[in-house]
Design a protein around this motif. Structure first.
Motif, PDB file in Angstrom:
ATOM      1  N   ILE A  62       0.778  -1.624   0.034  1.00 19.71           N
ATOM      2  CA  ILE A  62      -0.413   0.070   0.333  1.00 19.71           C
ATOM      3  C   ILE A  62       0.758   1.179   0.187  1.00 19.71           C
ATOM      4  O   ILE A  62       0.789   2.457  -0.857  1.00 19.71           O
ATOM      5  N   LEU A  63       2.074   1.432   1.065  1.00 23.87           N
ATOM      6  CA  LEU A  63       3.012   2.535   0.815  1.00 23.87           C
ATOM      7  C   LEU A  63       3.248   2.520  -0.566  1.00 23.87           C
ATOM      8  O   LEU A  63       3.826   3.728  -1.012  1.00 23.87           O
ATOM      9  N   GLY A  64       3.594   1.620  -1.406  1.00 25.92           N
ATOM     10  CA  GLY A  64       4.418   1.318  -2.437  1.00 25.92           C
ATOM     11  C   GLY A  64       4.107   2.413  -3.605  1.00 25.92           C
ATOM     12  O   GLY A  64       4.486   2.766  -4.391  1.00 25.92           O
ATOM     13  N   MET A  84      12.192  10.264  -4.589  1.00 21.43           N
ATOM     14  CA  MET A  84      10.706   9.877  -4.569  1.00 21.43           C
ATOM     15  C   MET A  84      10.649   8.209  -5.087  1.00 21.43           C
ATOM     16  O   MET A  84      10.431   6.496  -4.225  1.00 21.43           O
ATOM     17  N   CYS A  85      11.061   8.100  -6.321  1.00 25.23           N
ATOM     18  CA  CYS A  85      11.344   6.197  -7.124  1.00 25.23           C
ATOM     19  C   CYS A  85      12.228   5.866  -6.248  1.00 25.23           C
ATOM     20  O   CYS A  85      11.955   4.724  -6.414  1.00 25.23           O
ATOM     21  N   LEU A  90      13.376   0.879  -2.347  1.00 24.47           N
ATOM     22  CA  LEU A  90      13.087   0.268  -1.815  1.00 24.47           C
ATOM     23  C   LEU A  90      12.950   0.629  -0.887  1.00 24.47           C
ATOM     24  O   LEU A  90      12.629  -1.387  -0.367  1.00 24.47           O
ATOM     25  N   ILE A  91      11.440   0.021  -1.142  1.00 25.77           N
ATOM     26  CA  ILE A  91      10.312   0.045   0.020  1.00 25.77           C
ATOM     27  C   ILE A  91      10.277  -1.474  -0.577  1.00 25.77           C
ATOM     28  O   ILE A  91       9.903  -2.315  -0.147  1.00 25.77           O
ATOM     29  N   ALA A 126       7.785  -3.858 -10.791  1.00 25.90           N
ATOM     30  CA  ALA A 126       7.242  -2.901 -10.367  1.00 25.90           C
ATOM     31  C   ALA A 126       8.744  -1.092 -10.147  1.00 25.90           C
ATOM     32  O   ALA A 126       8.660  -0.226 -10.315  1.00 25.90           O
ATOM     33  N   MET A 127       9.558  -2.059 -10.103  1.00 30.55           N
ATOM     34  CA  MET A 127      10.783  -1.845  -9.524  1.00 30.55           C
ATOM     35  C   MET A 127      11.793  -1.908 -10.917  1.00 30.55           C
ATOM     36  O   MET A 127      12.500  -0.720 -10.723  1.00 30.55           O
TER      37      MET A 127
END
Length: 151
Positions: A62-64, A84-85, A90-91, A126-127
């Motif tokens: 959710i945070l990502g 932020m990216c 890291l998340i 996503a990374m």
């Protein structure tokens, strides 16, 4: 804002992470041959009398998703957008660490085999999209610097 390619990348990251919340990331195979799906929302193993809710995984997804969606609107501050990216990458790396922790903990407690599913690949995709967004943001930053030198 949305016409920039990095905004499309970040929107795809948001969609991938939001959909990954509900998709199974693997399943446990017990001694009787029964499969129990493992999602970031829960994993229930009735044969062992266990029911886990991996809140760490859910919170990181959710945070990502929220970070990547909020990063789209930081188009005026490209340096912050890059940070932020990077933070979002890291998340997602933390997501895999938490996943391994939960998977090994459950696997050892019930001595079952684990089968990976396609949902586990989505944070990795996503990374990669985050990395492509960083490259596109840097390219924009270099264009702005070049235009400033001409003036």
């Amino acid at each position: 804002m949305i016409q920039r390619i990095q905004s499309v990348y970040l929107l795809l990251v948001t969609a991938l992470l939001a959909s990954n919340i509900f998709l199974p990331i693997g399943s446990f195979l017990d001694k009787n041959g029964l499969l129990y799906p493992f999602t970031p929302l829960h994993v229930a193993l009735p044969s062992a009398g266990l029911c886990y809710t991996p809140w760490g995984q859910l919170a990181l997804l959710i945070l990502g998703a929220l970070v990547s969606f909020a990063t789209i609107f930081l188009f005026k501050n490209r340096k912050l957008q890059i940070r932020m990216c990077t933070f979002n990458m890291l998340i997602l790396a933390g997501y895999y660490i938490v996943f391994l922790m939960f998977m090994l903990m459950i696997k050892n407690s019930i001595s079952a085999a684990f089968q990976f599913s396609f949902g586990l690949c989505l944070p990795l995709i996503a990374m990669i999209l985050n990395f492509l967004a960083i490259r596109a943001i840097r390219k924009d930053e270099n264009k702005v610097k070049a235009a400033d030198r001409i003036r």
